[in-house]
Scaffold this active site. Structure first.
Site, PDB file in Angstrom:
ATOM      1  CB  CYS A  44      -1.485   6.686   2.840  1.00 47.78           C
ATOM      2  SG  CYS A  44      -2.158   5.431   3.936  1.00 47.78           S
TER       3      CYS A  44
ATOM      4  CD  GLU B  22      -1.649   2.251   2.032  1.00 47.22           C
ATOM      5  OE1 GLU B  22      -1.453   3.340   1.438  1.00 47.22           O
ATOM      6  OE2 GLU B  22      -1.576   2.123   3.261  1.00 47.22           O
TER       7      GLU B  22
END
Length: 544
Positions: A328, A294
């Site tokens: 994020c 990720e």
């Protein structure tokens, strides 16, 4: 070998404590902060359960007070990486043969330890080492990691229950979900203690052994996590915690024949280089490594003309500026319908006037410091660029100061160019860019959102018009792995919203779900025949 019954109870999300004035948790957390600040920690690597110290000690300083030393970690080299791999491989056979319920019990106990005696120590370490306020540390280091540990056990039991639906009379078909052959490398980020804890433990839970390298700026809380895992009963060598120069670690790990996979959260550029390296070395490995990552995001919020303006303003402020925009999933670009912009602008500006910036020890500070000087300098450069561009307007913030800590004021840039650099590039800080569009250009704006960025992590639509919501949901279906309707684009909860994105944001293997755990097993199908045939001819060979 999988033994036992699959009677794991359904977990419940850990209750988030609010740390209100006068509360017990507020006092305990402040006590933990005071204790941590009063001493200098000595932080070794942990290889095969042993504390490894070196002559190369590196100071750890709070980002919000870089004149204070929290402690020192012992930096390693390539020899320590090799030792960690050897320790993992040595522990592998015993660990993978341990029945699943005993592996589960270790990590369930770890969850209980974090929920109980380690809660405030771990939260305090996260606050000081990563500059998170009390609430952000609570939802991260405590609650999310507890949820990861408990829900992953449930998902593991469900994976083991997945068996062929049919076994004809005289035979038995079954699937064995084996751990991968070799070791797994966990490379974890600074911004979430929960991610740093989940990446190695989710892999180990499935019977794998792990070499774990955290970001240098997260080592302070990573050390506490290893204390928890040790006290929970994790055998030596199952997870090995190392600190060393990234390229040196990669050189050893990605050239090893027993490298079986990587569990990664970090930057897109680093992940792409890792993927290239693995590809170039593919002939060296015993098996094809699992690559799970990720990475970055350029997360968006789009506000339709029908949106609730107060809900929109709140979603923008929280989505963009909680934890200094260093999530994020944080909102980094916002598209707002012209008719509602004046009201939302006023609400946002009023909210930001009341937000305080400062160190984490003062619980009234909503914004703390960005993680380090490199991040500070990068963000300051973007802000200065906006100040010097006459086509832009800074409508909030714009100030910064690193004299005592790496503080950047929450900043909003208003642009008339939807492709301006801060609308396209990942900034990873408290800098938000707003583009206002004509109400009748909604569908055109959706196409713009979809094509502006290489990323596809999170996004949100604020609207009351259900047709607009449906249009956005479909038009942006590839633009965000986690999509929110009438909410901010952050805050995924384990067991409720499995997290991950595609495109330049990663492999979308959804942390906090069965999908992720399936990446760490290799199925073997077994057919057992009880009355096997004893001659080769089939009936069709007989004469009429």
């Amino acid at each position: 070998m999988i033994k036992g019954f699959f009677n794991v109870p359904t977990p419940i999300n850990e209750t988030v404590l609010n740390y209100a004035p006068g509360s017990t948790e507020r006092k305990l957390l402040k006590d933990a902060l005071k204790q941590a600040l009063s001493e200098e920690a000595d932080i070794p690597m942990i290889i095969n359960g042993q504390q490894i110290r070196t002559e190369n000690k590196v100071a750890i300083k709070p980002p919000h007070n870089h004149k204070h030393i929290l402690g020192y970690y012992h930096d390693g080299d390539k020899t320590h990486v090799t030792e960690a791999i050897n320790a993992a491989l040595k522990a592998k056979s015993s660990w993978e043969l341990l029945s699943w319920e005993h592996r589960a019990a270790i990590f369930l106990k770890a969850a209980d330890l974090i929920a109980g005696p380690y809660r405030y120590k771990l939260n305090a370490a996260t606050m000081l080492g990563q500059s998170k306020n009390a609430y952000q540390a609570e939802i991260d280091a405590a609650c999310e990691l507890i949820d990861f540990l408990r829900f992953n056990v449930k998902y593991m039991s469900e994976i083991y229950q997945q068996q062929p639906p049919v076994s004809p009379n005289g035979s038995w078909n079954r699937i064995e979900h084996r751990p991968l052959e070799g070791f797994v490398f966990a490379l974890t980020p600074f911004n979430f203690t929960a991610i740093a804890g989940n990446l190695p433990t989710s892999v180990a839970l499935m019977g794998n052994v792990v070499v774990w390298k955290p970001a240098n700026t997260q080592i302070y809380s990573a050390h506490v996590l290893m204390e928890v895992f040790k006290e929970a009963g994790l055998p030596d060598g199952v997870i090995n915690l190392i600190y060393a120069f990234g390229p040196d670690v990669g050189d050893v790990v990605f050239n090893h024949p027993d490298f079986a996979g990587i569990h990664f959260t970090g930057s897109t550029s680093v992940f792409q280089e890792i993927w290239k390296t693995i590809g170039n070395n593919i002939h060296k490995y015993k098996s094809y490594p699992r690559i799970v990552g990720e990475t970055g995001g350029k997360d968006f919020i789009v506000v339709h003309a029908s949106a609730d303006v107060k809900a929109s303003a709140t979603a923008i402020v929280r989505g963009a500026f909680e934890y200094q925009g260093q999530k994020c999933s944080a909102a980094s670009r916002v598209y707002i319908s012209k008719s509602v912009w004046p009201q939302i602008k006023n609400l946002i500006q009023e909210a930001l006037k009341s937000i305080k910036v400062g160190p984490v020890e003062d619980f009234s500070n909503f914004i703390n410091a960005v993680i380090d000087e490199k991040s500070f300098d990068k963000l300051a450069k973007y802000i200065d660029g906006a100040k010097n561009d006459p086509s832009l307007e800074i409508i909030a913030g714009g100030n910064y100061d690193k004299s005592s800590g790496y503080f950047i004021e929450p900043t909003i840039i208003l642009t008339t160019d939807p492709l301006y650099v801060t609308m396209c590039e990942e900034l990873f800080g408290p800098v938000l860019t707003v583009y206002v569009f004509e109400d009748n250009a909604f569908e055109e704006t959706l196409k713009l959102i979809d094509t502006t960025s290489i990323y596809a992590l999170t996004g949100a639509i604020l609207a009351q018009d259900r047709y607009a919501i449906e249009k956005a949901s479909y038009a942006l279906r590839n633009s965000a792995g986690n999509f929110y309707i009438n909410d901010k684009c952050t805050g995924a909860v384990v067991g409720q919203q499995p997290f991950g994105g595609a495109r330049g944001s990663g492999t979308n293997d959804k942390a906090g779900s069965m999908i992720n755990l399936l990446r760490w097993v290799s199925p073997r199908v077994i057919k057992e025949t009880f009355n096997p045939p004893t001659d080769y001819p089939y009936p069709f060979l007989q004469n009429d």
